[in-house]
Scaffold this motif. Sequence first.
Motif, PDB file in Angstrom:
ATOM      1  N   CYS A  57      39.746   9.360  67.042  1.00 21.89           N
ATOM      2  CA  CYS A  57      39.892   9.334  68.123  1.00 21.89           C
ATOM      3  C   CYS A  57      39.761   9.263  68.615  1.00 21.89           C
ATOM      4  CB  CYS A  57      40.487  11.912  68.177  1.00 21.89           C
ATOM      5  SG  CYS A  57      41.468  12.005  67.111  1.00 21.89           S
ATOM      6  N   LEU A  58      41.115   8.865  69.927  1.00 26.38           N
ATOM      7  CA  LEU A  58      41.117   8.457  71.100  1.00 26.38           C
ATOM      8  C   LEU A  58      39.614   9.361  71.831  1.00 26.38           C
ATOM      9  CD1 LEU A  58      44.279   7.701  72.471  1.00 26.38           C
ATOM     10  CD2 LEU A  58      42.216   6.489  71.735  1.00 26.38           C
ATOM     11  N   PRO A  59      38.788   9.156  72.496  1.00 27.05           N
ATOM     12  CA  PRO A  59      37.797   9.865  73.984  1.00 27.05           C
ATOM     13  C   PRO A  59      38.800  10.827  74.318  1.00 27.05           C
ATOM     14  CG  PRO A  59      37.371   7.354  73.402  1.00 27.05           C
ATOM     15  CD  PRO A  59      38.197   7.413  73.269  1.00 27.05           C
ATOM     16  N   GLY A 119      38.594  14.044  72.158  1.00 28.00           N
ATOM     17  CA  GLY A 119      37.355  14.000  70.669  1.00 28.00           C
ATOM     18  C   GLY A 119      36.766  12.738  69.970  1.00 28.00           C
ATOM     19  N   GLY A 120      36.752  11.995  69.737  1.00 31.91           N
ATOM     20  CA  GLY A 120      36.423  10.580  69.647  1.00 31.91           C
ATOM     21  C   GLY A 120      36.143  10.235  68.146  1.00 31.91           C
ATOM     22  N   THR A 121      34.779   9.919  68.365  1.00 34.64           N
ATOM     23  CA  THR A 121      34.310   9.698  66.721  1.00 34.64           C
ATOM     24  C   THR A 121      34.284  10.996  65.950  1.00 34.64           C
ATOM     25  OG1 THR A 121      32.064   8.917  67.234  1.00 34.64           O
ATOM     26  CG2 THR A 121      33.518   7.604  66.849  1.00 34.64           C
ATOM     27  N   GLY A 122      34.586  12.335  66.647  1.00 35.27           N
ATOM     28  CA  GLY A 122      33.757  13.585  66.066  1.00 35.27           C
ATOM     29  C   GLY A 122      35.013  13.787  65.667  1.00 35.27           C
ATOM     30  N   SER A 123      36.411  13.294  66.087  1.00 30.04           N
ATOM     31  CA  SER A 123      37.413  14.354  64.758  1.00 30.04           C
ATOM     32  C   SER A 123      38.635  12.918  64.953  1.00 30.04           C
ATOM     33  CB  SER A 123      38.871  15.088  66.149  1.00 30.04           C
ATOM     34  OG  SER A 123      37.791  15.540  66.973  1.00 30.04           O
ATOM     35  N   VAL A 124      39.035  12.741  63.538  1.00 27.90           N
ATOM     36  CA  VAL A 124      40.640  12.221  63.088  1.00 27.90           C
ATOM     37  C   VAL A 124      41.519  12.529  63.420  1.00 27.90           C
ATOM     38  CG1 VAL A 124      38.867  10.742  61.615  1.00 27.90           C
ATOM     39  CG2 VAL A 124      39.736  13.335  60.817  1.00 27.90           C
ATOM     40  N   TYR A 125      42.472  11.621  63.333  1.00 31.77           N
ATOM     41  CA  TYR A 125      43.976  11.472  63.866  1.00 31.77           C
ATOM     42  C   TYR A 125      44.374  11.810  61.921  1.00 31.77           C
ATOM     43  CZ  TYR A 125      44.585  10.385  68.703  1.00 31.77           C
ATOM     44  OH  TYR A 125      44.114  10.689  70.097  1.00 31.77           O
ATOM     45  N   VAL A 126      44.954  12.054  61.572  1.00 33.49           N
ATOM     46  CA  VAL A 126      45.455  12.404  59.888  1.00 33.49           C
ATOM     47  C   VAL A 126      47.324  12.244  60.333  1.00 33.49           C
ATOM     48  CG1 VAL A 126      45.378  13.105  57.993  1.00 33.49           C
ATOM     49  CG2 VAL A 126      43.598  13.909  59.285  1.00 33.49           C
ATOM     50  N   LEU A 127      47.624  11.191  59.434  1.00 32.88           N
ATOM     51  CA  LEU A 127      48.547  10.477  58.704  1.00 32.88           C
ATOM     52  C   LEU A 127      49.513  11.193  57.475  1.00 32.88           C
ATOM     53  CD1 LEU A 127      51.248   9.642  60.192  1.00 32.88           C
ATOM     54  CD2 LEU A 127      50.762   7.330  58.773  1.00 32.88           C
ATOM     55  N   LEU A 128      49.896  12.272  57.103  1.00 33.44           N
ATOM     56  CA  LEU A 128      50.571  12.990  56.464  1.00 33.44           C
ATOM     57  C   LEU A 128      52.515  12.684  55.804  1.00 33.44           C
ATOM     58  CD1 LEU A 128      50.015  16.678  57.677  1.00 33.44           C
ATOM     59  CD2 LEU A 128      48.595  14.758  56.249  1.00 33.44           C
ATOM     60  N   ARG A 129      51.859  12.337  55.208  1.00 32.52           N
ATOM     61  CA  ARG A 129      53.265  12.544  53.940  1.00 32.52           C
ATOM     62  C   ARG A 129      54.102  13.198  54.374  1.00 32.52           C
ATOM     63  NH1 ARG A 129      52.993   8.872  49.889  1.00 32.52           N
ATOM     64  NH2 ARG A 129      50.903   9.464  50.064  1.00 32.52           N
ATOM     65  N   ARG A 130      55.306  13.080  53.765  1.00 33.49           N
ATOM     66  CA  ARG A 130      56.555  14.697  54.185  1.00 33.49           C
ATOM     67  C   ARG A 130      57.618  14.536  53.155  1.00 33.49           C
ATOM     68  NH1 ARG A 130      59.040  14.263  60.702  1.00 33.49           N
ATOM     69  NH2 ARG A 130      59.891  12.493  59.569  1.00 33.49           N
ATOM     70  N   ASN A 131      58.201  15.115  52.784  1.00 31.36           N
ATOM     71  CA  ASN A 131      58.972  15.687  52.012  1.00 31.36           C
ATOM     72  C   ASN A 131      60.259  15.624  52.612  1.00 31.36           C
ATOM     73  OD1 ASN A 131      56.319  15.135  49.956  1.00 31.36           O
ATOM     74  ND2 ASN A 131      55.756  16.915  49.839  1.00 31.36           N
ATOM     75  N   MET A 132      61.290  14.954  53.022  1.00 36.03           N
ATOM     76  CA  MET A 132      62.290  15.134  53.052  1.00 36.03           C
ATOM     77  C   MET A 132      62.378  16.796  53.033  1.00 36.03           C
ATOM     78  SD  MET A 132      62.139  12.932  55.560  1.00 36.03           S
ATOM     79  CE  MET A 132      63.447  13.080  56.482  1.00 36.03           C
ATOM     80  N   LEU A 133      62.514  17.195  53.897  1.00 36.69           N
ATOM     81  CA  LEU A 133      63.678  19.283  53.836  1.00 36.69           C
ATOM     82  C   LEU A 133      64.322  18.834  52.813  1.00 36.69           C
ATOM     83  CD1 LEU A 133      62.024  20.965  56.002  1.00 36.69           C
ATOM     84  CD2 LEU A 133      61.546  21.285  53.791  1.00 36.69           C
ATOM     85  N   GLU A 134      65.630  19.701  52.362  1.00 38.30           N
ATOM     86  CA  GLU A 134      66.862  20.000  52.012  1.00 38.30           C
ATOM     87  C   GLU A 134      67.577  20.303  53.328  1.00 38.30           C
ATOM     88  OE1 GLU A 134      68.350  22.599  49.015  1.00 38.30           O
ATOM     89  OE2 GLU A 134      67.019  22.194  47.928  1.00 38.30           O
ATOM     90  N   GLY A 135      69.192  19.280  54.078  1.00 38.02           N
ATOM     91  CA  GLY A 135      69.679  19.598  55.210  1.00 38.02           C
ATOM     92  C   GLY A 135      69.077  18.663  56.625  1.00 38.02           C
ATOM     93  N   ARG A 136      68.048  18.042  56.269  1.00 36.39           N
ATOM     94  CA  ARG A 136      67.511  17.493  57.562  1.00 36.39           C
ATOM     95  C   ARG A 136      68.408  16.084  58.125  1.00 36.39           C
ATOM     96  NH1 ARG A 136      60.971  17.951  58.526  1.00 36.39           N
ATOM     97  NH2 ARG A 136      61.484  15.746  59.829  1.00 36.39           N
ATOM     98  N   ASP A 137      68.192  15.533  58.898  1.00 29.73           N
ATOM     99  CA  ASP A 137      69.023  14.391  59.294  1.00 29.73           C
ATOM    100  C   ASP A 137      68.265  13.551  59.193  1.00 29.73           C
ATOM    101  OD1 ASP A 137      71.808  16.004  58.567  1.00 29.73           O
ATOM    102  OD2 ASP A 137      71.355  15.816  61.035  1.00 29.73           O
ATOM    103  N   ASP A 138      66.760  13.816  59.604  1.00 25.84           N
ATOM    104  CA  ASP A 138      65.928  12.222  60.001  1.00 25.84           C
ATOM    105  C   ASP A 138      65.389  11.722  58.814  1.00 25.84           C
ATOM    106  OD1 ASP A 138      63.424  13.895  61.825  1.00 25.84           O
ATOM    107  OD2 ASP A 138      64.956  14.928  60.058  1.00 25.84           O
TER     108      ASP A 138
END
Length: 190
Positions: free
Chosen positions: A166-168, A171-190
């Motif tokens: 992460c940015l300082p 949390g800096g090097t004590g934290s991480v941003y985690v990008l997750l896979r998304r399974n598109m829910l039924e009825g979602r447009d985006d």
Amino acid sequence: MTQDSNDADDLELFRQATQGARPISHDRADTGKPRSDRAQLHARRQRATQTQNQLRVDGLSDQFVIDVLPEEELAWAANGVQEGQLRKLKSGQIAFDGSIDLHGMNVDKARELLWEFIAEATRIEVRCVRVTHGKAQRKDGRTPILKSHVNTWLRQHDSVLAFTSCLPRHGGTGSVYVLLRRNMLEGRDD
């Protein structure tokens, strides 16, 4: 006709209408629900309060943990993740919608909570989360335990596309941003 006369007539009508009726023997209404089996209920409560000492198979292995240094920046992306996405993640341009702090936990507890956290975030279609693992240097001089384990676990999780330190301000090097896979829910447009 007086009030007393009306009351007497009403009482007589009531007696005639209820003639032959028997008083009920209990004062509880039948709601139509089946009665609970007290023995079964007691057994379920006992099982719920007992600790589970069985091995939980969740796909996160501790067989080979990648040791990392306290101030080392973490970055990883699964095959197919574009370099631009990783740059955006690293620069904090992808907002995180959830956060978990694993400070002070033992490895087993941190693993369980991390697994549940990612499962819930994936279920509700969260795109990015923050995981705070800490970076404390151990007294024996070895690498940080949780930081090393989180680094290894996130690489193994099917829902994780990428992660970076992460940015300082987050949390800096004590934290991480985690990008997750998304399974598109039924009825979602985006």
